[in-house]
Scaffold this motif. Structure first.
Motif, PDB file in Angstrom:
ATOM      1  N   GLU A 596       0.781  -1.267   0.045  1.00  0.00           N
ATOM      2  CA  GLU A 596      -0.049  -0.128  -0.094  1.00  0.00           C
ATOM      3  C   GLU A 596       0.845   1.288   0.220  1.00  0.00           C
ATOM      4  OE1 GLU A 596      -4.361  -1.197   1.994  1.00  0.00           O
ATOM      5  OE2 GLU A 596      -2.596  -0.800   3.442  1.00  0.00           O
ATOM      6  N   GLY A 597       2.208   1.054  -0.179  1.00  0.00           N
ATOM      7  CA  GLY A 597       2.989   2.423  -0.208  1.00  0.00           C
ATOM      8  C   GLY A 597       3.769   2.937   1.018  1.00  0.00           C
ATOM      9  N   LYS A 598       3.243   2.200   2.104  1.00  0.00           N
ATOM     10  CA  LYS A 598       3.843   2.387   3.422  1.00  0.00           C
ATOM     11  C   LYS A 598       5.333   2.157   3.597  1.00  0.00           C
ATOM     12  CE  LYS A 598      -0.760   2.376   5.684  1.00  0.00           C
ATOM     13  NZ  LYS A 598      -1.642   1.820   6.518  1.00  0.00           N
ATOM     14  N   LYS A 599       5.998   2.999   4.435  1.00  0.00           N
ATOM     15  CA  LYS A 599       7.600   2.484   4.427  1.00  0.00           C
ATOM     16  C   LYS A 599       7.566   1.354   5.290  1.00  0.00           C
ATOM     17  CE  LYS A 599      10.024   6.182   5.002  1.00  0.00           C
ATOM     18  NZ  LYS A 599      10.818   7.095   5.560  1.00  0.00           N
ATOM     19  N   VAL A 600       8.535   0.487   4.793  1.00  0.00           N
ATOM     20  CA  VAL A 600       8.754  -0.943   5.355  1.00  0.00           C
ATOM     21  C   VAL A 600      10.008  -0.719   6.322  1.00  0.00           C
ATOM     22  CG1 VAL A 600       9.554  -3.263   5.273  1.00  0.00           C
ATOM     23  CG2 VAL A 600       7.939  -2.209   3.778  1.00  0.00           C
ATOM     24  N   LEU A 601      10.952   0.047   6.132  1.00  0.00           N
ATOM     25  CA  LEU A 601      12.096   0.031   6.880  1.00  0.00           C
ATOM     26  C   LEU A 601      12.795   1.464   6.710  1.00  0.00           C
ATOM     27  CD1 LEU A 601      14.892   0.276   4.584  1.00  0.00           C
ATOM     28  CD2 LEU A 601      14.049  -2.042   4.204  1.00  0.00           C
ATOM     29  N   THR A 602      13.802   2.017   7.500  1.00  0.00           N
ATOM     30  CA  THR A 602      14.299   3.207   7.653  1.00  0.00           C
ATOM     31  C   THR A 602      15.627   2.907   8.133  1.00  0.00           C
ATOM     32  OG1 THR A 602      14.077   5.384   8.383  1.00  0.00           O
ATOM     33  CG2 THR A 602      13.471   3.812  10.164  1.00  0.00           C
ATOM     34  N   ILE A 603      16.499   3.673   8.024  1.00  0.00           N
ATOM     35  CA  ILE A 603      18.135   3.635   8.740  1.00  0.00           C
ATOM     36  C   ILE A 603      18.336   4.876   9.474  1.00  0.00           C
ATOM     37  CG2 ILE A 603      20.381   3.589   8.343  1.00  0.00           C
ATOM     38  CD1 ILE A 603      19.789   2.064   5.657  1.00  0.00           C
ATOM     39  N   GLN A 604      18.666   4.641  10.884  1.00  0.00           N
ATOM     40  CA  GLN A 604      19.217   5.958  11.827  1.00  0.00           C
ATOM     41  C   GLN A 604      20.271   5.950  11.543  1.00  0.00           C
ATOM     42  OE1 GLN A 604      16.617   7.458  13.424  1.00  0.00           O
ATOM     43  NE2 GLN A 604      17.686   8.566  14.540  1.00  0.00           N
ATOM     44  N   PRO A 605      20.765   7.072  11.056  1.00  0.00           N
ATOM     45  CA  PRO A 605      22.312   7.269  10.823  1.00  0.00           C
ATOM     46  C   PRO A 605      23.055   7.430  12.058  1.00  0.00           C
ATOM     47  CG  PRO A 605      20.936   8.761   9.347  1.00  0.00           C
ATOM     48  CD  PRO A 605      19.832   7.995  10.388  1.00  0.00           C
ATOM     49  N   LEU A 606      24.254   6.499  12.254  1.00  0.00           N
ATOM     50  CA  LEU A 606      25.077   6.769  13.112  1.00  0.00           C
ATOM     51  C   LEU A 606      25.370   8.391  13.533  1.00  0.00           C
ATOM     52  CD1 LEU A 606      26.727   5.164  15.170  1.00  0.00           C
ATOM     53  CD2 LEU A 606      28.555   5.381  13.535  1.00  0.00           C
ATOM     54  N   GLU A 607      25.330   9.198  12.830  1.00  0.00           N
ATOM     55  CA  GLU A 607      25.703  10.458  13.280  1.00  0.00           C
ATOM     56  C   GLU A 607      24.598  11.101  13.988  1.00  0.00           C
ATOM     57  OE1 GLU A 607      25.634   9.329  10.172  1.00  0.00           O
ATOM     58  OE2 GLU A 607      27.807   9.489   9.528  1.00  0.00           O
ATOM     59  N   ASP A 608      23.406  10.782  13.637  1.00  0.00           N
ATOM     60  CA  ASP A 608      22.042  11.283  14.442  1.00  0.00           C
ATOM     61  C   ASP A 608      22.291  10.654  15.624  1.00  0.00           C
ATOM     62  OD1 ASP A 608      21.473  12.578  12.475  1.00  0.00           O
ATOM     63  OD2 ASP A 608      19.745  11.191  11.903  1.00  0.00           O
ATOM     64  N   ILE A 609      22.664   9.369  16.004  1.00  0.00           N
ATOM     65  CA  ILE A 609      22.702   8.510  17.262  1.00  0.00           C
ATOM     66  C   ILE A 609      23.782   9.371  18.059  1.00  0.00           C
ATOM     67  CG2 ILE A 609      23.307   6.767  18.431  1.00  0.00           C
ATOM     68  CD1 ILE A 609      22.358   5.126  15.897  1.00  0.00           C
ATOM     69  N   GLU A 610      24.902   9.815  17.567  1.00  0.00           N
ATOM     70  CA  GLU A 610      25.959  10.490  18.238  1.00  0.00           C
ATOM     71  C   GLU A 610      25.779  11.815  18.756  1.00  0.00           C
ATOM     72  OE1 GLU A 610      29.137  10.238  15.391  1.00  0.00           O
ATOM     73  OE2 GLU A 610      30.079   8.273  16.187  1.00  0.00           O
ATOM     74  N   LYS A 611      25.022  12.384  17.797  1.00  0.00           N
ATOM     75  CA  LYS A 611      24.300  13.711  18.070  1.00  0.00           C
ATOM     76  C   LYS A 611      23.418  13.724  19.517  1.00  0.00           C
ATOM     77  CE  LYS A 611      24.501  15.903  13.639  1.00  0.00           C
ATOM     78  NZ  LYS A 611      23.489  16.479  12.360  1.00  0.00           N
TER      79      LYS A 611
END
Length: 615
Positions: A596-611
């Protein structure tokens, strides 16, 4: 300059009124059945053809009409229900405006046959487009029969905007349910293209609900009864575990008249707060009985919108009565404190119980900064997909760097117990975590990948089903013990409409009497232990779809079946199962999005985690 204002001809005025009162064939059925109820009938038979577009025929055994009354009934604003304006505030009949017959006669070919008990013969009146063609004596049974043919024949623009027969039939079924439910003492029979959809005998309210919606609903019904000086509330509500993803079993009746009331609906939904599965709707069949002077039903031409003088007070009474019923029948805890975030403290046994402190296992050689040098990419499955797509995801996924330890993590390593961890780790080297039995977390080169497990499974199943539909060769897994499923009339008609598409997907479903089907086989690509549940969920998902075009019917069936068959949130997955799910997801042509066009996966960048930690 001559005068320009003039009175509309009766035929044109009636067509304008018809535009308000008669929106589709279901509107005609509603108005004529309500007239039959007002006539005192206790036996009503409804015949329709082509979802009412070709024929609507209503027969009742009510009081009938004299020749004069039969003719006057087709005049606009002719009614036997009210004599003065004050009567509008003490109405207990279904119809009262005198618009229905005049409106129907303006846009269709109408024939009326009516006879009173005391008369020797009855009356026949034939009207086409508001023009009386015939009025003559006729031999007929006591009561009234009205036949409506070629609806909207002289308003082609209105007829063009009618939906498919399946959709229009569903609207007619809804109207019959709204009339049949509050009148269990009346016999109803409903036939579509000469096939019986309902044959409802005189009974009590609970049995009428079961007769309309099928035997399976009986186990979910919880009685509601509350008597106050302002309003009396009776009826039934459904248990939370039987709530459905679609609306359709939510009914309010005031003085036996069906009504829509979003404000009172919120009272019901708030009463179910914290006990209802997310994005589901409970069933309810609630009667409100109160003094007619406290309501105004003359708000809308269809009379389904009703105003209440003491709306806020009634809201509180509805909410309290439902909470009381849920508590009385142990559907919700009697003490309903908010326990989110609390700690469960085990109670020790009185005698001989083990009161020792829990043993905590510590690995003294653990170093959280150790890195695992070799990570297996696992089996990527068999699929015809773009090679660049595969190389991209393999490169991304094989970049896992962090080595997780179950003992130190706040996230549980699902499906891996300490005693069998080595056995599990033999199958794969991927590092995966299941969060809240809903999301799958795994490290990648750039950070952490988060996968929605249900949507991922939907994507996998959808692509399998589409391959099956394209190949037109599918293996059906025959059931050792065929399952019988009973549906309400609306769902039964919907299932008949998509049976051919289900057959091409590997289902073997046959009709077995009125609104009953037998499931002999299911698709070989599915591991189905309860095929009847899959079919019910499939119909729910199919009804939720906005698509109404037959051109995309097969694709929509594939989407609905994938959603119905996919693993639910809350399913606990073992490590091998998670690996298998991930492998099959990235073997898909489009792993990023659900059908149905909904997002299945996403990636949380390491830079955002470190921030987040550097703030």
């Amino acid at each position: 300059m001559s005068d320009i204002i003039q009175l509309l001809p009766d035929a044109v005025a009636n067509q304008i009124a018809a535009g308000e009162v008669i929106q589709r064939p279901a509107s005609v059925v509603k108005e004529l059945v309500e007239n039959a109820l007002d006539s005192g009938a206790d036996d009503i038979v409804i015949h329709i053809k082509d979802a009412g577009k070709t024929l609507i025929k209503i027969t009742d055994n009510g009081c009938g009409m004299s020749p004069t009354d039969a003719r006057m009934a087709f005049e606009r604003h002719a009614t036997s229900k009210i004599l003065s304006a004050n009567d509008l505030f003490c109405i207990r009949t279904m119809g009262f405006r005198g618009e229905a017959l005049a409106s129907v006669a303006a846009i269709a070919d109408v024939e009326l046959r009516s006879k009173r008990v005391e008369d020797e013969v009855g009356t026949l009146i034939h009207i086409v487009g508001s023009e009386v063609k015939t009025q003559e004596p006729v031999a007929c049974n006591n009561g009234t029969t009205i036949t409506v043919k070629n609806l909207f024949y002289n308003v082609p623009a209105r007829r063009k905007f009618l939906k498919s027969n399946t959709t229009e039939l569903k609207h007619i079924i809804n109207e019959i349910q709204r009339v049949a439910l509050p009148n269990p003492e009346i016999k109803f029979a409903f036939y579509h293209n000469y096939s019986p959809l309902y044959e409802l005998v005189k009974t009590n309210f609970r049995k009428r609900i079961v007769d309309v919606f099928g035997k399976t609903i009986n186990q979910s019904l919880v009685p509601v009864k509350e008597e106050t000086s302002l309003v009396n509330i009776t009826g039934f509500i459904g248990q939370p575990k039987f709530a459905r993803k679609t609306t359709g079993e939510q009914f309010f009746f005031v003085n036996k008249r069906y009504m829509r009331h979003p404000y009172f609906h919120r009272a019901v939904m708030q009463a179910y707060e914290k006990v209802l599965p997310p994005e589901t709707f409970p069933s309810y069949f609630l009667f409100l009985d109160l003094d007619p002077s406290g309501i105004d039903i003359n708000v809308h031409p269809t009379k389904t919108e009703i105003k209440f003088e003491n709306e806020r007070t009634i809201w509180q009474i509805i909410h309290a009565s439902i909470r009381e019923s849920l508590g009385k029948y142990n559907v919700v805890p009697s003490i309903d404190f908010d326990q989110s975030g609390s700690i469960d403290i085990p109670v020790p046994e009185k005698e001989g119980g083990d009161r020792s402190y829990p043993e905590i296992k510590v690995d003294p050689g653990y170093n959280p900064f150790d890195q695992e040098k070799e990570i297996s990419t696992g089996n990527w499955g068999q699929s015809s997909r773009d090679s660049q797509n595969r190389e991209h995801w393999e490169d991304l996924y094989s970049g896992a760097e962090t080595n997780y330890r179950e003992e130190q993590s706040q996230l549980s390593f699902k499906g891996v117990e300490p005693e069998n961890r080595q056995t599990e780790e033999k199958f794969t080297g991927k590092k995966v975590l299941q969060l809240k039995q809903k999301y799958i977390l795994t490290p990648v080169k750039s950070g952490v990948m988060i996968i929605d497990q249900k949507r991922a499974h939907e994507r996998i199943l959808f692509e399998k089903f589409m391959e099956v539909l394209k190949s037109e060769s599918v293996a059906s897994q025959q059931q050792l013990f065929p399952q019988k499923i009973e549906l309400d009339a609306g769902d039964a008609e919907l299932l008949k409409n998509i049976l051919d598409d289900l057959l091409s997907l590997g289902f073997d479903i046959r009709e077995f009497g009125k609104n009953t089907f037998v499931i002999n086989g299911t698709p070989g690509v599915l591991d189905v232990s309860s095929p009847e549940i899959i079919v019910e969920k499939l119909l729910e998902e199919y009804k939720n779809s906005p698509v109404d075009a037959r051109a995309k019917a097969k694709e929509q069936v594939a989407i609905s079946l994938a959603k119905a068959s996919a693993l639910d949130y809350g399913t606990d997955l073992g490590k091998v199962e998670i690996d298998h799910l991930i492998d099959n997801l990235f073997a898909c042509a489009t792993p990023n999005y659900s059908p149905e066009g909904k997002k299945v996966l996403t990636i949380q960048p390491l830079e955002d985690i470190e921030k987040m930690f550097n703030k």
